[in-house]
Design a protein around this motif. Sequence first.
Motif, PDB file in Angstrom:
ATOM      1  N   SER A  86      -0.308   8.781   1.863  1.00 24.91           N
ATOM      2  CA  SER A  86      -0.123   7.850   2.972  1.00 24.91           C
ATOM      3  C   SER A  86       1.345   7.437   3.055  1.00 24.91           C
ATOM      4  CB  SER A  86      -1.021   6.626   2.780  1.00 24.91           C
ATOM      5  OG  SER A  86      -0.811   5.708   3.822  1.00 24.91           O
ATOM      6  N   GLY A  87       1.935   7.133   1.903  1.00 25.15           N
ATOM      7  CA  GLY A  87       3.342   6.763   1.865  1.00 25.15           C
ATOM      8  C   GLY A  87       4.259   7.905   2.285  1.00 25.15           C
ATOM      9  N   TYR A  88       3.934   9.103   1.824  1.00 23.09           N
ATOM     10  CA  TYR A  88       4.747  10.269   2.160  1.00 23.09           C
ATOM     11  C   TYR A  88       4.753  10.509   3.670  1.00 23.09           C
ATOM     12  CZ  TYR A  88       6.218  15.088   2.664  1.00 23.09           C
ATOM     13  OH  TYR A  88       6.846  16.230   3.075  1.00 23.09           O
ATOM     14  N   PHE A  89       3.567  10.496   4.298  1.00 28.56           N
ATOM     15  CA  PHE A  89       3.519  10.752   5.730  1.00 28.56           C
ATOM     16  C   PHE A  89       4.048   9.572   6.540  1.00 28.56           C
ATOM     17  CE2 PHE A  89       0.506  14.142   4.452  1.00 28.56           C
ATOM     18  CZ  PHE A  89       1.233  15.199   4.965  1.00 28.56           C
ATOM     19  N   ALA A  90       3.950   8.356   6.009  1.00 26.16           N
ATOM     20  CA  ALA A  90       4.585   7.206   6.673  1.00 26.16           C
ATOM     21  C   ALA A  90       6.108   7.407   6.672  1.00 26.16           C
ATOM     22  CB  ALA A  90       4.196   5.906   5.976  1.00 26.16           C
ATOM     23  N   LEU A  91       6.644   7.866   5.553  1.00 22.42           N
ATOM     24  CA  LEU A  91       8.081   8.153   5.465  1.00 22.42           C
ATOM     25  C   LEU A  91       8.465   9.220   6.482  1.00 22.42           C
ATOM     26  CD1 LEU A  91      10.861   8.001   4.005  1.00 22.42           C
ATOM     27  CD2 LEU A  91       9.979   9.715   2.420  1.00 22.42           C
ATOM     28  N   GLU A  92       7.689  10.288   6.544  1.00 21.24           N
ATOM     29  CA  GLU A  92       7.978  11.380   7.478  1.00 21.24           C
ATOM     30  C   GLU A  92       7.930  10.916   8.938  1.00 21.24           C
ATOM     31  OE1 GLU A  92       8.878  14.717   6.822  1.00 21.24           O
ATOM     32  OE2 GLU A  92       9.230  13.770   4.879  1.00 21.24           O
ATOM     33  N   SER A  93       7.117   9.897   9.228  1.00 22.17           N
ATOM     34  CA  SER A  93       6.997   9.427  10.615  1.00 22.17           C
ATOM     35  C   SER A  93       7.909   8.234  10.911  1.00 22.17           C
ATOM     36  CB  SER A  93       5.540   9.070  10.928  1.00 22.17           C
ATOM     37  OG  SER A  93       5.114   7.992  10.131  1.00 22.17           O
ATOM     38  N   GLY A  94       8.755   7.877   9.940  1.00 25.17           N
ATOM     39  CA  GLY A  94       9.719   6.806  10.176  1.00 25.17           C
ATOM     40  C   GLY A  94       9.185   5.409   9.953  1.00 25.17           C
ATOM     41  N   LYS A  95       8.007   5.266   9.373  1.00 27.73           N
ATOM     42  CA  LYS A  95       7.424   3.945   9.083  1.00 27.73           C
ATOM     43  C   LYS A  95       7.810   3.574   7.648  1.00 27.73           C
ATOM     44  CE  LYS A  95       3.672   4.776  12.282  1.00 27.73           C
ATOM     45  NZ  LYS A  95       2.253   5.031  12.451  1.00 27.73           N
ATOM     46  N   PHE A  96       9.064   3.190   7.485  1.00 24.43           N
ATOM     47  CA  PHE A  96       9.641   3.036   6.153  1.00 24.43           C
ATOM     48  C   PHE A  96       9.030   1.889   5.355  1.00 24.43           C
ATOM     49  CE2 PHE A  96      13.043   4.919   8.856  1.00 24.43           C
ATOM     50  CZ  PHE A  96      12.920   6.206   8.350  1.00 24.43           C
ATOM     51  N   ASP A  97       8.723   0.766   6.011  1.00 21.16           N
ATOM     52  CA  ASP A  97       8.119  -0.352   5.278  1.00 21.16           C
ATOM     53  C   ASP A  97       6.735   0.017   4.744  1.00 21.16           C
ATOM     54  OD1 ASP A  97      10.286  -2.120   5.558  1.00 21.16           O
ATOM     55  OD2 ASP A  97       9.601  -2.736   7.556  1.00 21.16           O
ATOM     56  N   LEU A  98       5.926   0.666   5.570  1.00 19.50           N
ATOM     57  CA  LEU A  98       4.610   1.119   5.121  1.00 19.50           C
ATOM     58  C   LEU A  98       4.766   2.161   4.018  1.00 19.50           C
ATOM     59  CD1 LEU A  98       1.522   1.185   5.304  1.00 19.50           C
ATOM     60  CD2 LEU A  98       1.755   2.869   7.161  1.00 19.50           C
ATOM     61  N   ALA A  99       5.724   3.049   4.163  1.00 26.46           N
ATOM     62  CA  ALA A  99       5.969   4.064   3.135  1.00 26.46           C
ATOM     63  C   ALA A  99       6.278   3.394   1.796  1.00 26.46           C
ATOM     64  CB  ALA A  99       7.124   4.972   3.555  1.00 26.46           C
ATOM     65  N   ILE A 100       7.138   2.409   1.807  1.00 25.25           N
ATOM     66  CA  ILE A 100       7.510   1.714   0.574  1.00 25.25           C
ATOM     67  C   ILE A 100       6.295   1.047  -0.052  1.00 25.25           C
ATOM     68  CG2 ILE A 100       8.808  -0.273  -0.300  1.00 25.25           C
ATOM     69  CD1 ILE A 100      11.069   0.650   1.689  1.00 25.25           C
ATOM     70  N   THR A 101       5.491   0.386   0.766  1.00 22.44           N
ATOM     71  CA  THR A 101       4.289  -0.282   0.245  1.00 22.44           C
ATOM     72  C   THR A 101       3.358   0.721  -0.415  1.00 22.44           C
ATOM     73  OG1 THR A 101       4.415  -2.015   1.925  1.00 22.44           O
ATOM     74  CG2 THR A 101       2.261  -1.646   0.899  1.00 22.44           C
ATOM     75  N   ARG A 102       3.030   1.797   0.280  1.00 20.64           N
ATOM     76  CA  ARG A 102       2.082   2.779  -0.244  1.00 20.64           C
ATOM     77  C   ARG A 102       2.643   3.516  -1.463  1.00 20.64           C
ATOM     78  NH1 ARG A 102      -1.652   0.195   1.779  1.00 20.64           N
ATOM     79  NH2 ARG A 102      -2.383   0.682   3.872  1.00 20.64           N
ATOM     80  N   LEU A 103       3.910   3.859  -1.432  1.00 18.43           N
ATOM     81  CA  LEU A 103       4.506   4.580  -2.556  1.00 18.43           C
ATOM     82  C   LEU A 103       4.569   3.701  -3.803  1.00 18.43           C
ATOM     83  CD1 LEU A 103       7.279   6.422  -0.558  1.00 18.43           C
ATOM     84  CD2 LEU A 103       5.341   7.520  -1.721  1.00 18.43           C
ATOM     85  N   ARG A 104       4.860   2.430  -3.618  1.00 21.51           N
ATOM     86  CA  ARG A 104       4.865   1.513  -4.766  1.00 21.51           C
ATOM     87  C   ARG A 104       3.450   1.347  -5.327  1.00 21.51           C
ATOM     88  NH1 ARG A 104       8.970  -1.586  -6.429  1.00 21.51           N
ATOM     89  NH2 ARG A 104      10.931  -1.480  -5.321  1.00 21.51           N
ATOM     90  N   GLU A 105       2.451   1.315  -4.449  1.00 26.08           N
ATOM     91  CA  GLU A 105       1.064   1.250  -4.919  1.00 26.08           C
ATOM     92  C   GLU A 105       0.729   2.472  -5.766  1.00 26.08           C
ATOM     93  OE1 GLU A 105      -0.853  -1.196  -1.103  1.00 26.08           O
ATOM     94  OE2 GLU A 105      -1.099   0.968  -1.241  1.00 26.08           O
ATOM     95  N   SER A 106       1.168   3.636  -5.326  1.00 28.04           N
ATOM     96  CA  SER A 106       0.864   4.853  -6.089  1.00 28.04           C
ATOM     97  C   SER A 106       1.577   4.848  -7.432  1.00 28.04           C
ATOM     98  CB  SER A 106       1.193   6.110  -5.288  1.00 28.04           C
ATOM     99  OG  SER A 106       2.579   6.367  -5.238  1.00 28.04           O
ATOM    100  N   LEU A 107       2.759   4.279  -7.495  1.00 25.82           N
ATOM    101  CA  LEU A 107       3.492   4.208  -8.756  1.00 25.82           C
ATOM    102  C   LEU A 107       2.770   3.367  -9.798  1.00 25.82           C
ATOM    103  CD1 LEU A 107       7.263   3.842  -7.845  1.00 25.82           C
ATOM    104  CD2 LEU A 107       6.167   5.693  -9.100  1.00 25.82           C
ATOM    105  N   GLU A 108       2.087   2.323  -9.342  1.00 27.24           N
ATOM    106  CA  GLU A 108       1.362   1.450 -10.274  1.00 27.24           C
ATOM    107  C   GLU A 108       0.305   2.213 -11.061  1.00 27.24           C
ATOM    108  OE1 GLU A 108      -0.114  -1.939  -8.098  1.00 27.24           O
ATOM    109  OE2 GLU A 108       1.891  -2.455  -7.414  1.00 27.24           O
ATOM    110  N   SER A 109      -0.201   3.299 -10.502  1.00 29.45           N
ATOM    111  CA  SER A 109      -1.246   4.083 -11.160  1.00 29.45           C
ATOM    112  C   SER A 109      -0.675   5.132 -12.104  1.00 29.45           C
ATOM    113  CB  SER A 109      -2.101   4.778 -10.118  1.00 29.45           C
ATOM    114  OG  SER A 109      -1.322   5.774  -9.486  1.00 29.45           O
ATOM    115  N   GLY A 110       0.612   5.433 -11.969  1.00 29.89           N
ATOM    116  CA  GLY A 110       1.218   6.466 -12.794  1.00 29.89           C
ATOM    117  C   GLY A 110       1.011   7.873 -12.283  1.00 29.89           C
TER     118      GLY A 110
END
Length: 176
Positions: A86-110
């Motif tokens: 979700s974060g990756y495709f948000a980044l690709e579509s220019g939705k940077f704030d959503l990308a950051i939120t989703r990517l940080r969520e994925s990082l929490e899981s390792g």
Amino acid sequence: ELPTTLLKIGLMYMAAPEGFHGDPGAAIEHLELARALASSGSEEYFRSVAALGFASGMDGDLESAAQYFEEALTLRPNEPALQFLSGYFALESGKFDLAITRLRESLESGVCTKEAYGALGEAYGALGEEKTAEKFRALFESTSGAKPCEASYFIWKSETRLGEIQAMLKSLRPAP
């Protein structure tokens, strides 16, 4: 069960070396049918929606990908690879704030750490937050032993491995 069979056929189109990139429309068509026929909230429904997000994004339809990922995240909000995609495709579509939120969520899981660091570097850079972007770029460069991301992590479970899908498809073909 028909939704499961359609889901597996759609996944097969995504997994086949020439299939997915050669004909993403076939994957999307089967996955949409599986979603329509599956019981809302079922495992088949979730996998169909998540796979539709991935397939739509890879087909260039980033808006549909975002909608499917958000729907899948309502069903499984803590699914790490789904958060990453979700974060990756948000980044690709220019939705940077959503990308950051989703990517940080994925990082929490390792899961997907190296790729998430790289994508976060891109997202923060796009927002002009260069110091934060550099921090994540450095993490990306320094994580050679990080767990790699398998984009289909959340889709591929033991019962949907490619060999099993191919065997199932062979059993559906009429004998000559």
